[in-house]
Enzyme design. Structure first.
Site, PDB file in Angstrom:
ATOM      1  N   HIS C  56       0.832  -1.208   0.000  1.00 37.04           N
ATOM      2  CA  HIS C  56       0.000   0.000   0.000  1.00 37.04           C
ATOM      3  C   HIS C  56       0.865   1.256   0.000  1.00 37.04           C
ATOM      4  O   HIS C  56       0.393   2.332   0.314  1.00 37.04           O
ATOM      5  CB  HIS C  56      -0.903   0.017   1.239  1.00 37.04           C
ATOM      6  CG  HIS C  56      -1.706  -1.212   1.427  1.00 37.04           C
ATOM      7  ND1 HIS C  56      -2.587  -1.657   0.470  1.00 37.04           N
ATOM      8  CD2 HIS C  56      -1.755  -2.120   2.449  1.00 37.04           C
ATOM      9  CE1 HIS C  56      -3.155  -2.778   0.900  1.00 37.04           C
ATOM     10  NE2 HIS C  56      -2.661  -3.086   2.082  1.00 37.04           N
ATOM     11  N   HIS C 215      -6.923  -4.483  -1.132  1.00 36.90           N
ATOM     12  CA  HIS C 215      -6.182  -5.707  -1.443  1.00 36.90           C
ATOM     13  C   HIS C 215      -6.796  -6.365  -2.662  1.00 36.90           C
ATOM     14  O   HIS C 215      -6.549  -7.525  -2.946  1.00 36.90           O
ATOM     15  CB  HIS C 215      -6.237  -6.692  -0.285  1.00 36.90           C
ATOM     16  CG  HIS C 215      -5.841  -6.092   1.013  1.00 36.90           C
ATOM     17  ND1 HIS C 215      -6.738  -5.442   1.811  1.00 36.90           N
ATOM     18  CD2 HIS C 215      -4.640  -6.018   1.626  1.00 36.90           C
ATOM     19  CE1 HIS C 215      -6.103  -4.987   2.888  1.00 36.90           C
ATOM     20  NE2 HIS C 215      -4.833  -5.320   2.792  1.00 36.90           N
TER      21      HIS C 215
END
Ligand SMILES: Nc1ncnc2c1ncn2[C@@H]1O[C@H](COP(=O)(O)OP(=O)(O)O)[C@@H](O)[C@H]1O
Ligand SMILES: Nc1ncnc2c1ncn2[C@@H]1O[C@H](COP(=O)(O)OP(=O)(O)O)[C@@H](O)[C@H]1O
Ligand SMILES: [Mg+2]
Ligand SMILES: [Mg+2]
Ligand SMILES: [Mg+2]
Ligand SMILES: [Mg+2]
Lengths: 214, 334, 334, 214
Positions: C56, C215
């Protein structure tokens, strides 16, 4: 851009057919520039011709020399890329040499050649470098010869069509030395130059118009 | 092609409107023709203008502000801006001490800026950036391309201009910085121009384009993908080769500004991994990294890939790199 | 799968090494187990620790530094870090006034941080961020996911902690900020986890995943791609729906911090276009944008897509958002 | 984890077979977590079991209760994700209740049930929520019943195999309320839970080992 000596056709009457002609060749032109350039040549060209089309009315009322100038300025502010200033330089220079009062083939031919020379200067380039000049220069030479030989305009148009197709084709085997495809080196061989192709398409369309209008 | 877009035709306009609303305190977007200026114009400093086809964001619009650019002229995607944009922008800013044009060396950009330069009355000078080591300069090319090194030139010249330097000084310094920069890029995938709707080039699932240009133009060679360390090692080698050919002297104490630049679709984590490879390679050569920048700064739309730029640091470049800058996409010290 | 990578196994380590070499003045990367701390640790302020699966970036490692995080514990890609990482990091920093854990609300993160919390002696408190409006909170879910709003919480709590506030004050303020944030994401393509080697999900060429997680987890629905304005309008609608359901009062004078966050492969120009849509929609509702942030801040590896976060501003949040921050990926005022 | 009452098998002897078994199911486990989770469950699990394998030698010298503790700590520091603390909690709790001196099926069964309860507490979850618990809880109940009925270990192993397969299968039709697939809602229906699947694979392998070792 070839005009009849006696009763000159308004340049503006070629705009819509030109737009149609390049649109027919959209895929071809686009994929050539994708192959050896950055893929935008058709889009650039179409934006330019569309911009000119939007001022057809204004152009209609102008003499051809002024039309060429307006076309040049419009191309300059709408096309961008490499082809924009090159096409624009052609028309701006052409307009300076075109004589509305004395629209002979000789005069047209001189203006055309001056326009092509302006492209050479602006692009710091010449024939043999795999660019639009590989179509424009031979065509300029052909009409110069024709004007000396006092060739019939229909006959000349047919010769120009053959010549421009042959010349665009000839860029396939050339090694690029100008424009974005230079990085390609050998890998550009086998692909026609997009600018040469688009010039050929436009020139052929104008010649066909002249032939069909008789 | 999947993009956040309304119509290909109004993409640029809407994206610039977004830039405007996101940075109202920094810049002013003008339309018809398009140009972007600082919010607060200081006509007494040399105006630094850049521009080029869009699709490389944040270059150049994201670098407008204190310590960097005064004006950017964005063209359509991957298409040079037109001279009327530069002319309108310069007219708007009314520069009292000249305009410096920082132009990436692409025929289109060069010719359009050249025509603008001929058509304005304001004193002006130009720097052509050509840091791309991929295309080897020879009698068969019209010179190397300008890529991510451009932002270094824009940063350090912007800083010098802010200090009140003259047009000639700014031009000289920019040429000097450009000379000390060398870059090379690698693409893993193609980019897709919204108006075209399909990828600019096809590339196999196990191939990379070594030396790719920032428009997806072909580079030196198409080759099989390998470990990142090996790819990066070839990249750094190409850069040193370029420095050698251009007689840029690299010695034991040489210190570099290293820019690892993503082309748009490569995650930051991979860019840091590349930076790690570069660090190891330079360490082995006993060369130093003095400054660094890792991120997406000179992109090619949604292309996956990255470029590495080395800029040999001297005191002047280091000083003007470090000086404070406040733009949408580079900011420090303020 | 094409990535700049040597081996899937050493990706994280090498990427962190790159982060270290790029920001030696800011942070210190520790290995075995992995954790990242500030270069200069101030054990007297409340230590703000965050972490989560990698992938991320820049969240969380890119937000370490003055005015934001003290510690980040990166897990493997998309996999929560393990308690020994948090324990080792806290042990290294020796906090004198407690540790605040900012944890995105995912079972894995929650459980691992919870175990760390139980296993350390230091006084500690936790904020679970759960700003994702996509998954509707009900008795059938274990709560909403934490996404890009997390960086807002990290920024404002980081600022408060810098001013010497207590652990309880920091926790309260963080919960308050989290409550005023709402986000929603849209994916155009899947991401690919290096170790897996293939896309996490399949998606047709004309479909988008509305409400996707960071995700690549499925969101609310799979639907046909439409004009950006229409997609963004649905996104903003989902956010307001979430605010209504949670009784966050929006009135005529409400001012927002708007974050348009790219998931990794979406060009900045598209993010600005999205920001433009949000601006128009809020203007129509006569709501104000007080602050904004556009870029890649909470990514999902190489996923194409973006999220919009609205954070209702009050004086305290505005003040702590504006305060100076100096981290690898957010920097202003310094 | 099922052991013979008389001559307890060392837990460490199951490590390599377990690693092999999950590797055989790599694709299945991975694609289940790709379908309703984030795709990493197999990787997480493999990292954990590989970490345990790397300490097999150390484990060999320890009594089973201590092995369970070391396994738990190793899983805790190597797996991560949701499954890491859950698996770890199982083993850490198991180790507290397992009696090396009195390794009866009753004791094993109690330790196993305590381990499963630790997962429930850590995950704030229970059967019916489409998680690993949907395999672990029924298996715990089955062996509790078997220990009361003094069932033969081979017979029991066969029953456990059947049960765990059936239970993993049963998660297909469940609506997820815990873990990352909650966002999917209805769309998760039809997919087995990856954690349930991996538990089933491991349990079956251990049972098969017990059966084949006789
Ligand atoms: N220096 C030059 N001289 C002549 N023609 C050129 C030159 N550079 C480019 N061209 C022509 O322009 C064409 C490309 O135009 P276009 O794609 O519109 O611009 P760009 O290359 O900037 O993307 C080439 O195919 C070539 O014919
Ligand atoms: N709260 C919970 N209680 C029980 N089991 C859970 C819980 N959350 C997740 N799980 C189990 O963990 C599995 C996912 O593990 P894994 O993929 O390794 O972690 P993550 O979900 O963090 O990516 C799920 O399939 C489910 O069986
Ligand atoms: Mg082109
Ligand atoms: Mg172009
Ligand atoms: Mg995970
Ligand atoms: Mg998972």
């Amino acid at each position: 851009m070839l005009i009849r000596m006696s009763n000159p056709i308004s340049f503006s009457s070629f705009i819509s057919p030109t737009l149609q002609a390049i649109s027919i060749h959209e895929n071809e032109i686009e994929s050539l520039d994708r192959a050896i350039g950055d893929g935008d040549h058709f889009i650039n060209l179409k934006r330019g011709v569309t911009a000119i089309q939007s001022i057809t009315h204004e152009l209609d009322s102008l003499p051809n020399s002024q039309q060429a100038k307006s076309i040049g300025m419009k191309l300059l502010s709408s096309v961008g890329g490499a082809s924009g200033p090159l096409f624009a330089s052609f028309f701006l220079e052409f307009s300076k040499h075109y004589n509305d009062e004395n629209s002979t083939l000789e005069n047209f031919c001189q203006a055309f050649t001056e326009g092509v020379d302006a492209i050479k200067r602006r692009g710091k380039s010449d024939v043999g470098e795999k660019t639009m000049l590989d179509v424009l220069v031979p065509v300029a030479e052909l009409i110069k010869l024709a004007s000396l030989n006092k060739l019939d305009i229909i006959e000349l148009s047919q010769q120009v069509i053959t010549k421009s197709i042959e010349c665009a084709e000839s860029t396939k085997s050339m090694l690029p030395t100008k424009g974005r495809s230079t990085g390609l080196g050998d890998r550009a061989i086998g692909h026609m130059d997009p600018g040469a192709k688009s010039c050929q398409v436009i020139i052929c369309e104008i010649c066909n118009q002249i032939i069909s209008r008789g | 092609m999947k993009k956040f877009i309304n119509h290909a035709d109004d993409f640029l306009e809407q994206s610039l409107s977004g830039l405007q609303s996101a940075h109202p305190e920094l810049l002013q977007v003008h339309k018809d023709p398009f140009f972007v200026t600082r919010k607060n114009i200081n006509p007494h400093k040399v105006q630094i203008i850049s521009g080029g086809g869009s699709g490389h964001e944040p270059l150049h619009t994201g670098f407008i502000g204190h310590g960097m650019l005064d004006i950017a002229c964005p063209g359509h995607i991957f298409t040079s801006p037109t001279p009327d944009q530069m002319i309108a922008a310069i007219d708007y800013c009314q520069p009292k001490n000249g305009v410096l044009m920082i132009v990436k060396n692409y025929s289109g950009d060069v010719m359009n800026f050249e025509m603008a330069s001929e058509m304005i009355d304001t004193k002006n000078a130009t720097i052509l950036t050509n840091d791309d080591a991929a295309v080897i300069n020879s009698s068969y090319t019209e010179g190397k391309r300008g890529v991510a090194g451009t932002l270094i030139v824009e940063k350090v010249v912007g800083s010098l201009a802010e200090s009140g330097a003259s047009l000639e000084e700014c031009q000289q310094f920019g040429l000097h910085a450009n000379n000390l920069c060398s870059s090379i890029g690698v693409a893993l995938t193609s980019c897709t121009i919204p108006a075209a709707g399909k990828p600019t080039f096809d590339i196999e699932n196990d191939q990379i384009e070594f030396g790719v240009g920032i428009h997806g133009e072909p580079g030196r060679r198409r080759e099989a993908i390998r470990e990142a360390n090996l790819i990066v090692s070839d990249m750094v080698e190409a850069i040193f080769q370029d420095f050698r050919e251009r007689d840029v002297k690299i010695g034991g104490n040489s210190e570099f500004l290293v820019v690892v630049n993503g082309f748009g679709a490569t995650p930051l984590s991979e860019l840091y991994l590349i930076f790690n490879s570069v660090t190891n390679i330079l360490n082995e050569k006993q060369l130093n990294i003095g400054r660094s920048l890792v991120g997406n700064f000179t992109t090619a739309l949604d292309m996956a890939g990255a470029s590495v730029t080395l800029c040999l640091l001297d005191d002047a470049i280091r000083k003007h790199w470090d000086s404070s800058v406040y733009t949408p996409s580079l900011r420090w010290g303020i």
